[in-house]
Design a protein around this motif. Structure first.
Motif, PDB file in Angstrom:
ATOM      1  N   UNK A 107       0.835  -1.197   0.000  1.00 24.41           N
ATOM      2  CA  UNK A 107       0.000   0.000   0.000  1.00 24.41           C
ATOM      3  C   UNK A 107       0.871   1.248   0.000  1.00 24.41           C
ATOM      4  N   UNK A 108       0.616   2.137  -0.927  1.00 25.91           N
ATOM      5  CA  UNK A 108       1.303   3.426  -0.994  1.00 25.91           C
ATOM      6  C   UNK A 108       0.691   4.338   0.075  1.00 25.91           C
ATOM      7  N   UNK A 109       1.489   4.780   1.026  1.00 22.73           N
ATOM      8  CA  UNK A 109       0.952   5.589   2.126  1.00 22.73           C
ATOM      9  C   UNK A 109       0.694   7.041   1.742  1.00 22.73           C
ATOM     10  N   UNK A 110       1.297   7.503   0.655  1.00 21.72           N
ATOM     11  CA  UNK A 110       0.999   8.868   0.224  1.00 21.72           C
ATOM     12  C   UNK A 110      -0.369   8.959  -0.438  1.00 21.72           C
ATOM     13  N   UNK A 111      -0.713   7.943  -1.205  1.00 23.80           N
ATOM     14  CA  UNK A 111      -2.002   7.952  -1.915  1.00 23.80           C
ATOM     15  C   UNK A 111      -3.049   7.096  -1.210  1.00 23.80           C
ATOM     16  N   UNK A 112      -2.631   6.389  -0.146  1.00 27.63           N
ATOM     17  CA  UNK A 112      -3.516   5.479   0.578  1.00 27.63           C
ATOM     18  C   UNK A 112      -4.201   4.525  -0.393  1.00 27.63           C
ATOM     19  N   UNK A 113      -3.399   3.891  -1.237  1.00 29.86           N
ATOM     20  CA  UNK A 113      -3.944   2.978  -2.245  1.00 29.86           C
ATOM     21  C   UNK A 113      -3.093   1.722  -2.344  1.00 29.86           C
ATOM     22  N   UNK A 114      -3.754   0.598  -2.598  1.00 31.25           N
ATOM     23  CA  UNK A 114      -3.038  -0.650  -2.823  1.00 31.25           C
ATOM     24  C   UNK A 114      -2.436  -0.619  -4.216  1.00 31.25           C
ATOM     25  N   UNK A 115      -1.127  -0.833  -4.284  1.00 29.31           N
ATOM     26  CA  UNK A 115      -0.434  -0.836  -5.567  1.00 29.31           C
ATOM     27  C   UNK A 115      -0.298  -2.243  -6.134  1.00 29.31           C
ATOM     28  N   UNK A 116       0.111  -3.178  -5.283  1.00 28.77           N
ATOM     29  CA  UNK A 116       0.345  -4.540  -5.731  1.00 28.77           C
ATOM     30  C   UNK A 116      -0.133  -5.525  -4.679  1.00 28.77           C
ATOM     31  N   UNK A 117      -0.596  -6.674  -5.122  1.00 26.82           N
ATOM     32  CA  UNK A 117      -0.930  -7.755  -4.197  1.00 26.82           C
ATOM     33  C   UNK A 117      -0.976  -9.071  -4.957  1.00 26.82           C
ATOM     34  N   UNK A 118      -0.508 -10.122  -4.324  1.00 21.52           N
ATOM     35  CA  UNK A 118      -0.679 -11.453  -4.901  1.00 21.52           C
ATOM     36  C   UNK A 118      -1.528 -12.322  -3.979  1.00 21.52           C
ATOM     37  N   UNK A 119      -2.389 -11.674  -3.203  1.00 21.58           N
ATOM     38  CA  UNK A 119      -3.263 -12.404  -2.279  1.00 21.58           C
ATOM     39  C   UNK A 119      -4.643 -12.659  -2.864  1.00 21.58           C
ATOM     40  N   UNK A 120      -4.895 -12.187  -4.082  1.00 25.62           N
ATOM     41  CA  UNK A 120      -6.193 -12.429  -4.709  1.00 25.62           C
ATOM     42  C   UNK A 120      -6.313 -13.907  -5.056  1.00 25.62           C
ATOM     43  N   UNK A 121      -7.525 -14.413  -5.071  1.00 22.42           N
ATOM     44  CA  UNK A 121      -7.785 -15.844  -5.220  1.00 22.42           C
ATOM     45  C   UNK A 121      -7.146 -16.412  -6.483  1.00 22.42           C
ATOM     46  N   UNK A 122      -7.180 -15.657  -7.565  1.00 20.54           N
ATOM     47  CA  UNK A 122      -6.671 -16.176  -8.842  1.00 20.54           C
ATOM     48  C   UNK A 122      -5.185 -16.517  -8.787  1.00 20.54           C
ATOM     49  N   UNK A 123      -4.443 -15.886  -7.848  1.00 24.31           N
ATOM     50  CA  UNK A 123      -2.998 -16.094  -7.794  1.00 24.31           C
ATOM     51  C   UNK A 123      -2.551 -16.690  -6.470  1.00 24.31           C
ATOM     52  N   UNK A 124      -3.475 -17.341  -5.759  1.00 23.28           N
ATOM     53  CA  UNK A 124      -3.142 -17.935  -4.465  1.00 23.28           C
ATOM     54  C   UNK A 124      -2.065 -19.013  -4.598  1.00 23.28           C
ATOM     55  N   UNK A 125      -1.995 -19.645  -5.767  1.00 28.01           N
ATOM     56  CA  UNK A 125      -1.017 -20.721  -5.962  1.00 28.01           C
ATOM     57  C   UNK A 125       0.294 -20.206  -6.566  1.00 28.01           C
ATOM     58  N   UNK A 126       0.421 -18.870  -6.734  1.00 27.95           N
ATOM     59  CA  UNK A 126       1.630 -18.304  -7.348  1.00 27.95           C
ATOM     60  C   UNK A 126       2.224 -17.258  -6.407  1.00 27.95           C
TER      61      UNK A 126
END
Length: 215
Positions: A107-126
């Motif tokens: 999460x970018x703290x200046x913009x209070x926004x998620x930039x990247x994540x690999x916790x979404x269901x589609x990529x749980x195995x990667x």
């Protein structure tokens, strides 16, 4: 199939970017750092975080009290760390190099926004895969470019220095029993300890990361 997965990785990353920070040519580096420090201070207040010293952290057995929402400030790096779970297994030994699998949200703290994540269901195995070595307590690591969201988006195999700080305090194992839990930490990482884009654009990131020993 791999190309499709890589394209999907990029799409997920792009969807996670909201108002990415760009440097103002008229803003000095000192002003950018002041802005970054203000964003961290604001996040600490808004999140009701209790900051503890490294001395208190040591006295508590290198743990952070979750009920008090404690984060320890690592003075030499400026990283704030909360150990959510110490993890099963054992620490990475001196002289050892291991593969470590990570799932994370950035999460970018200046913009209070998620930039990247690999916790979404589609990529749980990667999960993010990195090679980590311990040399007399100094940890070094690099991302595997063949299956790395961080590499795909930031075009670098370098692991942010802030990601390495927990290795001195967590176990990196695998779940072999139902009640085993892999290590999990929350980190506030200033630009000086962050990924390439954060470093060049001077913004802090908040990470939630799990660490699991790979094969």
């Amino acid at each position: 199939m791999y190309k499709m997965k890589k394209i999907a990785f990029v799409l997920v990353a792009l969807l996670g970017v909201v108002a990415m920070v760009s440097c103002n040519d008229t803003e000095t580096y000192a002003e950018q750092r002041d802005r970054e420090d203000a964003a961290i201070s604001q996040f600490l207040r808004d999140s009701s975080i209790t900051v503890i010293t490294e001395d208190q952290f040591r006295e508590q057995g290198y743990t952070t009290d979750l009920e008090e929402n404690q984060f320890v400030l690592m003075q030499s790096s400026g990283v704030y760390m909360q150990i959510v779970r110490q993890g099963c297994g054992e620490k990475i030994k001196n002289g050892e190099t291991v593969n470590v699998l990570c799932r994370f949200t950035e999460r970018n703290l200046l913009t209070d926004s998620i930039q990247l994540t690999n916790t979404v269901l589609a990529f749980a195995s990667i999960p993010e895969k990195m090679s980590v070595s311990n040399t007399n307590g100094t940890f070094r690591a690099s991302f595997d470019s063949s299956s790395s969201l961080m590499y795909t988006f930031y075009d670098s195999t370098s692991v942010p220095s802030g990601w390495l700080i927990p290795f001195s305090y967590i176990n990196v194992g695998r779940q072999s029993e139902l009640d085993d839990e892999i290590a999990k930490v929350n980190l506030i990482v200033p630009s000086t300890q962050g990924q390439a884009h954060a470093s060049s654009n001077v913004y802090p990131c908040y990470y939630t990361i799990t660490y699991e020993r790979g094969r």
